[in-house]
Design a protein around this motif. Structure first.
Motif, PDB file in Angstrom:
ATOM      1  N   MET A 123       2.320 -24.140   7.523  1.00 30.53           N
ATOM      2  CA  MET A 123       2.860 -23.565   6.286  1.00 30.53           C
ATOM      3  C   MET A 123       4.231 -22.950   6.519  1.00 30.53           C
ATOM      4  O   MET A 123       5.138 -23.075   5.686  1.00 30.53           O
ATOM      5  N   GLY A 124       4.406 -22.258   7.661  1.00 26.02           N
ATOM      6  CA  GLY A 124       5.701 -21.661   7.964  1.00 26.02           C
ATOM      7  C   GLY A 124       6.784 -22.695   8.131  1.00 26.02           C
ATOM      8  O   GLY A 124       7.912 -22.539   7.615  1.00 26.02           O
ATOM      9  N   LEU A 125       6.479 -23.767   8.840  1.00 23.31           N
ATOM     10  CA  LEU A 125       7.465 -24.833   9.033  1.00 23.31           C
ATOM     11  C   LEU A 125       7.834 -25.491   7.708  1.00 23.31           C
ATOM     12  O   LEU A 125       9.011 -25.760   7.437  1.00 23.31           O
ATOM     13  N   LEU A 126       6.831 -25.766   6.880  1.00 23.68           N
ATOM     14  CA  LEU A 126       7.115 -26.390   5.579  1.00 23.68           C
ATOM     15  C   LEU A 126       7.895 -25.450   4.673  1.00 23.68           C
ATOM     16  O   LEU A 126       8.848 -25.867   3.992  1.00 23.68           O
ATOM     17  N   ASN A 127       7.521 -24.170   4.658  1.00 24.03           N
ATOM     18  CA  ASN A 127       8.245 -23.205   3.823  1.00 24.03           C
ATOM     19  C   ASN A 127       9.708 -23.090   4.226  1.00 24.03           C
ATOM     20  O   ASN A 127      10.608 -23.034   3.371  1.00 24.03           O
ATOM     21  N   SER A 128       9.971 -23.044   5.537  1.00 21.00           N
ATOM     22  CA  SER A 128      11.358 -22.902   6.000  1.00 21.00           C
ATOM     23  C   SER A 128      12.177 -24.151   5.703  1.00 21.00           C
ATOM     24  O   SER A 128      13.365 -24.057   5.398  1.00 21.00           O
ATOM     25  N   ARG A 129      11.559 -25.309   5.762  1.00 27.16           N
ATOM     26  CA  ARG A 129      12.290 -26.570   5.497  1.00 27.16           C
ATOM     27  C   ARG A 129      12.456 -26.837   4.011  1.00 27.16           C
ATOM     28  O   ARG A 129      13.370 -27.571   3.603  1.00 27.16           O
ATOM     29  N   LEU A 130      11.584 -26.246   3.203  1.00 26.76           N
ATOM     30  CA  LEU A 130      11.652 -26.486   1.754  1.00 26.76           C
ATOM     31  C   LEU A 130      12.249 -25.297   0.999  1.00 26.76           C
ATOM     32  O   LEU A 130      12.165 -25.245  -0.228  1.00 26.76           O
ATOM     33  N   GLY A 176       9.154 -25.397  -6.746  1.00 24.02           N
ATOM     34  CA  GLY A 176       7.804 -25.922  -6.565  1.00 24.02           C
ATOM     35  C   GLY A 176       7.441 -26.203  -5.125  1.00 24.02           C
ATOM     36  O   GLY A 176       6.477 -26.937  -4.859  1.00 24.02           O
ATOM     37  N   SER A 177       8.177 -25.625  -4.186  1.00 26.16           N
ATOM     38  CA  SER A 177       7.908 -25.903  -2.765  1.00 26.16           C
ATOM     39  C   SER A 177       6.517 -25.428  -2.347  1.00 26.16           C
ATOM     40  O   SER A 177       5.935 -25.980  -1.411  1.00 26.16           O
ATOM     41  N   HIS A 178       5.978 -24.407  -3.037  1.00 22.23           N
ATOM     42  CA  HIS A 178       4.645 -23.893  -2.690  1.00 22.23           C
ATOM     43  C   HIS A 178       3.573 -24.967  -2.859  1.00 22.23           C
ATOM     44  O   HIS A 178       2.592 -24.997  -2.105  1.00 22.23           O
ATOM     45  N   VAL A 179       3.803 -25.864  -3.819  1.00 19.94           N
ATOM     46  CA  VAL A 179       2.843 -26.939  -4.069  1.00 19.94           C
ATOM     47  C   VAL A 179       2.772 -27.878  -2.867  1.00 19.94           C
ATOM     48  O   VAL A 179       1.704 -28.395  -2.528  1.00 19.94           O
ATOM     49  N   ILE A 180       3.907 -28.075  -2.196  1.00 17.25           N
ATOM     50  CA  ILE A 180       3.940 -28.963  -1.038  1.00 17.25           C
ATOM     51  C   ILE A 180       3.523 -28.225   0.234  1.00 17.25           C
ATOM     52  O   ILE A 180       2.712 -28.713   1.016  1.00 17.25           O
ATOM     53  N   SER A 181       4.082 -27.026   0.429  1.00 14.53           N
ATOM     54  CA  SER A 181       3.808 -26.289   1.663  1.00 14.53           C
ATOM     55  C   SER A 181       2.343 -25.875   1.786  1.00 14.53           C
ATOM     56  O   SER A 181       1.849 -25.652   2.903  1.00 14.53           O
ATOM     57  N   SER A 182       1.623 -25.796   0.667  1.00 14.79           N
ATOM     58  CA  SER A 182       0.200 -25.440   0.712  1.00 14.79           C
ATOM     59  C   SER A 182      -0.628 -26.477   1.463  1.00 14.79           C
ATOM     60  O   SER A 182      -1.721 -26.173   1.952  1.00 14.79           O
ATOM     61  N   LEU A 183      -0.093 -27.700   1.572  1.00 13.28           N
ATOM     62  CA  LEU A 183      -0.798 -28.730   2.330  1.00 13.28           C
ATOM     63  C   LEU A 183      -0.926 -28.343   3.805  1.00 13.28           C
ATOM     64  O   LEU A 183      -1.861 -28.747   4.487  1.00 13.28           O
ATOM     65  N   LEU A 197      -6.641 -26.560  -2.213  1.00  9.69           N
ATOM     66  CA  LEU A 197      -6.857 -25.745  -3.409  1.00  9.69           C
ATOM     67  C   LEU A 197      -6.958 -24.259  -3.058  1.00  9.69           C
ATOM     68  O   LEU A 197      -6.514 -23.395  -3.814  1.00  9.69           O
ATOM     69  N   MET A 198      -7.547 -23.949  -1.894  1.00 11.96           N
ATOM     70  CA  MET A 198      -7.614 -22.560  -1.447  1.00 11.96           C
ATOM     71  C   MET A 198      -6.218 -21.983  -1.258  1.00 11.96           C
ATOM     72  O   MET A 198      -5.938 -20.846  -1.664  1.00 11.96           O
ATOM     73  N   ALA A 199      -5.341 -22.755  -0.630  1.00 11.98           N
ATOM     74  CA  ALA A 199      -3.972 -22.291  -0.405  1.00 11.98           C
ATOM     75  C   ALA A 199      -3.197 -22.193  -1.712  1.00 11.98           C
ATOM     76  O   ALA A 199      -2.441 -21.235  -1.941  1.00 11.98           O
ATOM     77  N   LEU A 200      -3.408 -23.164  -2.582  1.00  7.29           N
ATOM     78  CA  LEU A 200      -2.683 -23.174  -3.855  1.00  7.29           C
ATOM     79  C   LEU A 200      -3.079 -21.978  -4.719  1.00  7.29           C
ATOM     80  O   LEU A 200      -2.253 -21.421  -5.449  1.00  7.29           O
ATOM     81  N   GLY A 201      -4.342 -21.566  -4.621  1.00  6.60           N
ATOM     82  CA  GLY A 201      -4.813 -20.418  -5.394  1.00  6.60           C
ATOM     83  C   GLY A 201      -4.664 -19.095  -4.680  1.00  6.60           C
ATOM     84  O   GLY A 201      -5.067 -18.053  -5.210  1.00  6.60           O
ATOM     85  N   ASP A 202      -4.096 -19.125  -3.464  1.00  6.52           N
ATOM     86  CA  ASP A 202      -3.896 -17.895  -2.673  1.00  6.52           C
ATOM     87  C   ASP A 202      -5.202 -17.141  -2.453  1.00  6.52           C
ATOM     88  O   ASP A 202      -5.240 -15.899  -2.477  1.00  6.52           O
ATOM     89  N   PHE A 203      -6.284 -17.874  -2.236  1.00  4.16           N
ATOM     90  CA  PHE A 203      -7.569 -17.238  -1.955  1.00  4.16           C
ATOM     91  C   PHE A 203      -7.591 -16.763  -0.500  1.00  4.16           C
ATOM     92  O   PHE A 203      -7.002 -17.392   0.377  1.00  4.16           O
ATOM     93  N   THR A 204      -8.276 -15.666  -0.249  1.00  5.36           N
ATOM     94  CA  THR A 204      -8.235 -15.040   1.070  1.00  5.36           C
ATOM     95  C   THR A 204      -9.360 -15.550   1.969  1.00  5.36           C
ATOM     96  O   THR A 204     -10.499 -15.694   1.539  1.00  5.36           O
TER      97      THR A 204
END
Length: 311
Positions: free
Chosen positions: A68-75, A80-87, A213-220
């Motif tokens: 997630m950190g690598l995707l967030n920094s590159r995007l 809408g980067s959260h939709v991709i980085s959640s993968l 879906l867990m990441a997209l919904g920010d579930f803990t």
């Protein structure tokens, strides 16, 4: 006339009806027993085996934070980067589950079903032993991997910043939100375990779908979240008190309630309620076989009578 009453397609041979029976998806009782047997096997494992597997799982779950950190920094800066980085969240779960390492939230359903099926002090003790060892191993592993990711010169500045932002995002939740989102997360993991038992061939797709879906919904989640939040602690931006009481305590309670006391209890109750239905189906099956036997005997008798008349 019988077909009009029971709604069955007319003209099916006995072989075709057997083929239909074989192609039916597994009943809930079959899935329940499959998971119960897996849980019983886990409860029998030694403390050493559980510990090393759980520690490995904690280390491996660092892949979720890393991805997630690598995707967030590159995007960064892309709408809408959260939709991709959640993968990236799925990476740790895929590695842990496919490697068959011990993950605490998986055990909140697999190890609970044997206890529900045979509730006694011995089984409760075995469950608490497994939970304690696996949870401790998972947490030690995630804390260790977070410390290494922060202190070794592995990532660039933008990625280190992304790791901190992920941790801060988790800590935006108050205790009630940590607990409530933890319930949903525990329930989703339990659902994933149930689905995998039903469709083993689609295991990878199921893991990615549920965890995404867990990441997209920010579930803990107690294990992944421990890597995310402890990174803040090691960076000096959060205290251990907040880690344990604001994050870990409410999230752990939510995960256990969602995975064990909601999903597992409901699933177990469903199986118990199906007992009468199963008995009725078994009677129907035996009646059907008896009917086929009588029909076959009647045909043989008629054939024999015809042969005698021709003689």
């Amino acid at each position: 006339m019988d077909h009009e009453v029971d709604g069955k397609t007319p003209g099916l041979s006995a072989e075709e009806e057997r083929e239909i029976d074989e192609n039916q998806p597994p009943r809930a009782a079959v899935l329940h027993e499959t998971i119960r047997m897996q849980g019983d096997h886990e409860l029998e494992r030694s403390v050493a085996a559980l510990w090393w597997s759980a520690l490995a799982a904690g280390l491996t779950m660092g892949l979720s934070l890393m991805a997630m950190g690598l995707l967030n920094s590159r995007l960064e800066g892309i709408p809408g980067s959260h939709v991709i980085s959640s993968l990236g969240y799925s990476a740790g779960f895929l590695a842990v589950i496919l490697a068959r390492q011990q993950l605490f939230t998986e055990n909140t359903i697999t190890a609970v079903l044997p206890v529900m099926s045979k509730l006694n002090l011995a089984n409760i003790g075995r469950l608490l032993r497994l939970w304690g060892v696996v949870l401790t191993g998972n947490l030690v592993g995630t804390l260790l991997v977070a410390y290494v990711m922060l202190n070794l010169p592995i990532f660039d500045t933008s990625t280190d910043k992304a790791f901190l932002e992920i941790g801060h995002k988790v800590m935006e939740n108050d205790m009630a939100q940590m607990f409530s989102k933890g319930i949903v997360s525990g329930w989703m993991i339990a659902t994933m375990v149930w689905m995998i038992a039903s469709m083993e061939n689609a295991k990878i797709a199921i893991i990615v779908l549920i965890t995404y879906l867990m990441a997209l919904g920010d579930f803990t989640h107690i294990v992944v979240g421990s890597a995310e939040v402890s990174y803040l602690v090691f960076a000096g931006e959060l205290g251990w008190k907040d880690f344990w009481f604001a994050f870990a305590g409410p999230t752990l309670a939510g995960n256990i309630i969602g995975g064990s006391f909601i999903f597992a209890l409901i699933s177990h109750a469903q199986i118990r309620s199906e007992k009468d239905t199963t008995e009725k189906m078994e009677r129907d099956r035996k009646n059907k076989e008896e009917k086929r036997r009588l029909e076959k005997a009647q045909k043989l008798k008629e054939a024999d009578s015809t042969a005698k008349r021709e003689i």
